[in-house]
Design a protein around this motif. Structure first.
Motif, mmCIF file in Angstrom:
data_model
loop_
_atom_site.group_PDB
_atom_site.id
_atom_site.type_symbol
_atom_site.label_atom_id
_atom_site.label_comp_id
_atom_site.label_asym_id
_atom_site.label_seq_id
_atom_site.Cartn_x
_atom_site.Cartn_y
_atom_site.Cartn_z
ATOM 1 N N PRO A 134 0.894 -1.193 0.087
ATOM 2 C CA PRO A 134 -0.175 -0.564 0.127
ATOM 3 C C PRO A 134 1.359 1.076 -0.356
ATOM 4 O O PRO A 134 0.495 2.433 -0.607
ATOM 5 C CB PRO A 134 -0.610 -0.484 1.119
ATOM 6 C CG PRO A 134 -0.623 -1.403 1.621
ATOM 7 C CD PRO A 134 0.474 -1.734 1.060
ATOM 8 N N ILE A 135 1.752 1.105 1.387
ATOM 9 C CA ILE A 135 2.630 2.379 1.047
ATOM 10 C C ILE A 135 3.451 2.607 -0.160
ATOM 11 O O ILE A 135 3.956 3.711 -1.059
ATOM 12 C CB ILE A 135 4.067 2.611 1.973
ATOM 13 C CG1 ILE A 135 2.720 2.401 3.236
ATOM 14 C CG2 ILE A 135 5.053 3.684 2.135
ATOM 15 C CD1 ILE A 135 3.639 2.276 4.796
ATOM 16 N N THR A 136 3.855 2.062 -0.980
ATOM 17 C CA THR A 136 4.303 1.665 -1.852
ATOM 18 C C THR A 136 3.920 2.110 -3.100
ATOM 19 O O THR A 136 4.691 3.013 -4.252
ATOM 20 C CB THR A 136 5.162 0.353 -2.325
ATOM 21 O OG1 THR A 136 5.862 0.185 -1.116
ATOM 22 C CG2 THR A 136 6.427 0.528 -3.899
ATOM 23 N N ALA A 137 2.833 1.364 -3.376
ATOM 24 C CA ALA A 137 1.630 2.175 -4.591
ATOM 25 C C ALA A 137 1.301 3.402 -4.706
ATOM 26 O O ALA A 137 1.296 4.374 -5.298
ATOM 27 C CB ALA A 137 0.711 1.109 -3.980
ATOM 28 N N ALA A 138 1.780 3.673 -2.946
ATOM 29 C CA ALA A 138 1.159 5.477 -2.999
ATOM 30 C C ALA A 138 2.149 6.555 -3.392
ATOM 31 O O ALA A 138 1.693 7.340 -3.148
ATOM 32 C CB ALA A 138 0.920 5.649 -1.401
ATOM 33 N N ILE A 139 3.568 6.032 -3.218
ATOM 34 C CA ILE A 139 4.313 7.286 -3.044
ATOM 35 C C ILE A 139 5.190 6.802 -4.698
ATOM 36 O O ILE A 139 5.960 7.370 -5.411
ATOM 37 C CB ILE A 139 5.321 6.802 -2.370
ATOM 38 C CG1 ILE A 139 6.134 5.759 -2.621
ATOM 39 C CG2 ILE A 139 4.857 6.877 -1.226
ATOM 40 C CD1 ILE A 139 7.172 5.102 -1.734
ATOM 41 N N ALA A 140 4.119 5.870 -5.522
ATOM 42 C CA ALA A 140 4.878 5.424 -6.590
ATOM 43 C C ALA A 140 5.033 6.497 -7.831
ATOM 44 O O ALA A 140 6.612 6.793 -8.402
ATOM 45 C CB ALA A 140 4.488 3.397 -7.249
ATOM 46 N N GLU A 141 4.142 7.026 -7.954
ATOM 47 C CA GLU A 141 3.875 8.231 -9.122
ATOM 48 C C GLU A 141 4.968 9.633 -8.292
ATOM 49 O O GLU A 141 5.731 9.586 -9.476
ATOM 50 C CB GLU A 141 1.950 8.831 -9.317
ATOM 51 C CG GLU A 141 2.379 9.967 -10.633
ATOM 52 C CD GLU A 141 0.999 10.676 -10.580
ATOM 53 O OE1 GLU A 141 0.868 11.211 -11.098
ATOM 54 O OE2 GLU A 141 0.145 9.551 -9.798
ATOM 55 N N GLN A 142 5.307 9.593 -7.175
ATOM 56 C CA GLN A 142 6.010 10.586 -7.025
ATOM 57 C C GLN A 142 7.317 10.478 -7.056
ATOM 58 O O GLN A 142 8.090 11.197 -7.294
ATOM 59 C CB GLN A 142 5.284 10.674 -5.245
ATOM 60 C CG GLN A 142 6.133 12.048 -5.242
ATOM 61 C CD GLN A 142 5.496 13.849 -6.056
ATOM 62 O OE1 GLN A 142 4.819 13.651 -5.881
ATOM 63 N NE2 GLN A 142 7.047 14.134 -6.305
ATOM 64 N N ALA A 143 8.456 9.761 -7.006
ATOM 65 C CA ALA A 143 9.522 8.831 -6.822
ATOM 66 C C ALA A 143 9.663 8.740 -8.118
ATOM 67 O O ALA A 143 10.580 8.732 -8.040
ATOM 68 C CB ALA A 143 8.845 7.225 -6.172
ATOM 69 N N ALA A 144 8.974 8.548 -9.435
ATOM 70 C CA ALA A 144 9.240 8.996 -11.086
ATOM 71 C C ALA A 144 9.628 9.827 -10.710
ATOM 72 O O ALA A 144 10.378 10.405 -11.532
ATOM 73 C CB ALA A 144 7.811 8.021 -11.951
ATOM 74 N N GLU A 145 8.719 10.995 -10.490
ATOM 75 C CA GLU A 145 8.582 12.881 -10.651
ATOM 76 C C GLU A 145 10.165 13.151 -9.975
ATOM 77 O O GLU A 145 10.518 13.813 -10.600
ATOM 78 C CB GLU A 145 7.120 13.512 -10.247
ATOM 79 C CG GLU A 145 6.049 12.894 -10.780
ATOM 80 C CD GLU A 145 4.939 14.172 -10.323
ATOM 81 O OE1 GLU A 145 5.439 14.809 -9.534
ATOM 82 O OE2 GLU A 145 4.104 13.580 -10.845
ATOM 83 N N ASP A 146 10.468 12.453 -8.982
ATOM 84 C CA ASP A 146 11.405 12.352 -7.884
ATOM 85 C C ASP A 146 13.096 12.044 -8.654
ATOM 86 O O ASP A 146 13.836 11.927 -7.759
ATOM 87 C CB ASP A 146 11.138 12.729 -6.690
ATOM 88 C CG ASP A 146 10.290 13.328 -6.196
ATOM 89 O OD1 ASP A 146 9.921 13.999 -6.561
ATOM 90 O OD2 ASP A 146 9.386 13.184 -4.813
ATOM 91 N N ASN A 147 12.698 10.961 -9.588
ATOM 92 C CA ASN A 147 13.674 9.772 -10.048
ATOM 93 C C ASN A 147 14.602 9.637 -8.416
ATOM 94 O O ASN A 147 16.033 9.307 -7.904
ATOM 95 C CB ASN A 147 14.878 11.186 -9.949
ATOM 96 C CG ASN A 147 14.639 11.216 -12.097
ATOM 97 O OD1 ASN A 147 14.072 10.744 -12.664
ATOM 98 N ND2 ASN A 147 14.874 12.546 -12.360
ATOM 99 N N MET A 148 13.409 8.783 -7.516
ATOM 100 C CA MET A 148 13.636 7.944 -7.069
ATOM 101 C C MET A 148 13.654 6.808 -6.845
ATOM 102 O O MET A 148 12.534 6.301 -7.282
ATOM 103 C CB MET A 148 13.179 9.346 -5.346
ATOM 104 C CG MET A 148 12.975 7.883 -3.953
ATOM 105 S SD MET A 148 14.671 8.117 -3.262
ATOM 106 C CE MET A 148 14.751 9.566 -2.798
ATOM 107 N N ILE A 149 14.492 5.824 -6.785
ATOM 108 C CA ILE A 149 14.804 4.697 -6.470
ATOM 109 C C ILE A 149 14.238 4.518 -5.417
ATOM 110 O O ILE A 149 14.751 4.350 -4.480
ATOM 111 C CB ILE A 149 16.009 4.138 -6.919
ATOM 112 C CG1 ILE A 149 16.979 4.161 -8.801
ATOM 113 C CG2 ILE A 149 15.934 2.564 -6.699
ATOM 114 C CD1 ILE A 149 16.078 3.720 -9.609
ATOM 115 N N VAL A 150 13.832 3.005 -5.793
ATOM 116 C CA VAL A 150 12.384 2.737 -4.465
ATOM 117 C C VAL A 150 12.420 1.176 -4.331
ATOM 118 O O VAL A 150 12.337 0.869 -5.413
ATOM 119 C CB VAL A 150 11.234 3.441 -3.922
ATOM 120 C CG1 VAL A 150 10.973 2.962 -2.831
ATOM 121 C CG2 VAL A 150 11.511 5.193 -4.229
#
Length: 457
Positions: A134-150
């Motif tokens: 749930p948390i990973t799905a919630a941040i996935a779009e923002q992580a892509a915008e931030d170029n943040m590897i998770v």
């Protein structure tokens, strides 16, 4: 010295292949300048160039339903970086971990992500563990915008899809494929016993529960196995009386679960107390030996339950990466108990180190370059701990199709401090490998159109 050599050389080889540009000589020393010709490193956030320190983040469940296992995974990853730093890091670069507790609450996990992703000296270069679908799905779009590897502590089938989470770097197989393998393996056991497989599916709502349940249903469809009870998403509250009643009366001789450890203990315990007998298995997070082995139903788990998993358990012989892990954990955390999930934290460390070293060799420790490296075809060698990993853009090429299957044997359950673990008595979680890198016919041949589920919310 052996530990240092294994960590430095094996991961350098995984990151750099057989290049002849002189980087191998540079990598042999921890004091050389960084890998670019000018000795300079491009960076943006989470990198202290002056002191050669890289910050990585952990957004873990340290107080929620998976806390007992996540705490051990975090300890393992922290030891991984301690060893890395003690041996001089890579070309003088060391790694600092920033650990935040989400409690498996999505709103807290999002807040933690925002803190880790901030574009300042207090941010991190990458997130090397993020607990939960749930948390990973919630941040996935923002992580892509931030170029943040998770790197998620989650095996949802969403993550290999580059359109959904281009910066979410999955490890190992998916819940969906794990379920396919688990159901097919149980069906083989029922058939060997002379029976006709009949499946019950029990899951919780959300990405995790639905992904596992869908995979089980797909396997049943492909294999012609009747689903005699479909409890997909049924475990949504504290009262599971009706679920257990339907299960017991269903005629199932196979049960696949996608639950939390507490939910499994409740459903399983009440079912076997009513005389229900079947092969049980489920997605890996469902079973926790720290919860189930000391329980009142330990003997029944030992008789009926088979654990599905993704990797080698503690002290598995003949695996180079396990020898390194056991040596490091025993030296750095001797008072902690043995644990199978140390492998998970170690694998997360290997993934991050491989990317970091490749970035240093290129002279570019920006977040954007970390993403570019992950998408470049780079393969991570897990040194036998699990199937090697890369992240192709084609979904069917990206997914890992193998999983491990363990017998649950309470007679072997022997949790001891690592300081007491020896070659003759390494201790055991009671999980004994039956199948290593098992791939059933369904998982092997299945052509995916993409993830098995859609993200919730």
């Amino acid at each position: 010295m052996l530990l240092a050599l294994l960590l430095a050389l094996s991961l350098f080889a995984a990151a750099c292949g057989d290049d002849d540009d002189g980087s191998a000589d540079a990598g042999a020393s921890s004091t050389d300048d960084a890998g670019s010709d000018s000795g300079e490193i491009a960076s943006d956030f989470g990198v202290d160039v002056e002191n050669k320190v890289i910050r990585v983040g952990i957004n873990g469940d340290l107080s929620g339903p998976f806390a007992s296992l996540v705490a051990e995974i975090v300890e393992s990853q922290e030891v991984y970086w301690e060893v890395f730093n003690e041996q001089g890091g890579y070309q003088g670069w060391t790694v600092e971990t920033v650990v935040l507790d989400s409690g498996y609450a999505t709103d807290v996990g999002i807040q933690n992500y925002e803190e880790l992703a901030q574009e300042s000296d207090d941010g991190v270069l990458m997130i090397t563990e993020n607990t939960g679908s749930p948390i990973t799905a919630a941040i996935a779009e923002q992580a892509a915008e931030d170029n943040m590897i998770v790197i998620p502590l989650s095996w949802a089938s969403l993550w290999p899809d580059p359109e959904f989470g281009p910066t979410i770097l999955e490890k190992q197989t998916t819940y969906c494929i794990e379920s396919m393998n688990g159901v097919e393996w149980m069906a083989e056991q029922v058939a060997a016993d002379g029976g006709d497989p009949a499946l019950a599916i029990i899951g919780r709502p959300g990405e995790y529960g639905e992904d596992g349940s869908v995979g089980a249903a797909l396997a049943a469809e492909e294999l012609g196995i009747p689903i005699v009870y479909d409890g997909t998403g049924a475990v949504a509250g504290d009262d599971r009386t009706a679920i257990v009643a339907e299960l017991v009366g269903s005629g199932a001789n196979m049960v696949w679960v996608t639950l939390t450890p507490g939910e499994l203990l409740d459903v399983f315990g009440n079912a076997v107390s009513q005389g229900f007998e079947a092969y049980w298995s489920g997605n890996s997070p469902s079973f926790n030996y720290l919860v189930h082995m000391p329980s009142d139903f330990a003997a029944e788990f030992s008789e009926f339950y088979f654990q599905s998993y993704y990797q080698a358990p503690w002290a598995t012989p003949g695996i180079p990466g396990m020898d390194t892990l056991v040596e490091a954990m025993t030296a750095n955390r001797p008072d902690l108990n043995i644990s199978d999930v140390y492998t998970t934290g170690w694998i997360e460390g290997i993934m991050a180190q491989t990317l970091i070293e490749a970035a240093i060799d290129q002279g570019d420790l920006t977040r954007a370059n970390m993403v570019a490296l992950a998408n470049s075809g780079l393969e991570v060698d897990f040194q036998g701990l699990s199937a090697n990993q890369s992240w192709p853009q084609d979904y069917n090429e990206a997914v890992v199709r193998s999983s491990w299957i363990y017998d649950v044997d309470v007679s072997q359950f022997n949790i001891i401090p690592m300081s007491e673990s020896t070659a003759d008595n390494p201790g055991s979680t009671g999980l004994i490998p039956i199948e290593q890198d098992y791939v059933g016919s369904v998982a092997e041949g299945y052509v995916f159109d993409g993830p098995c589920i859609e993200p919730s919310g």
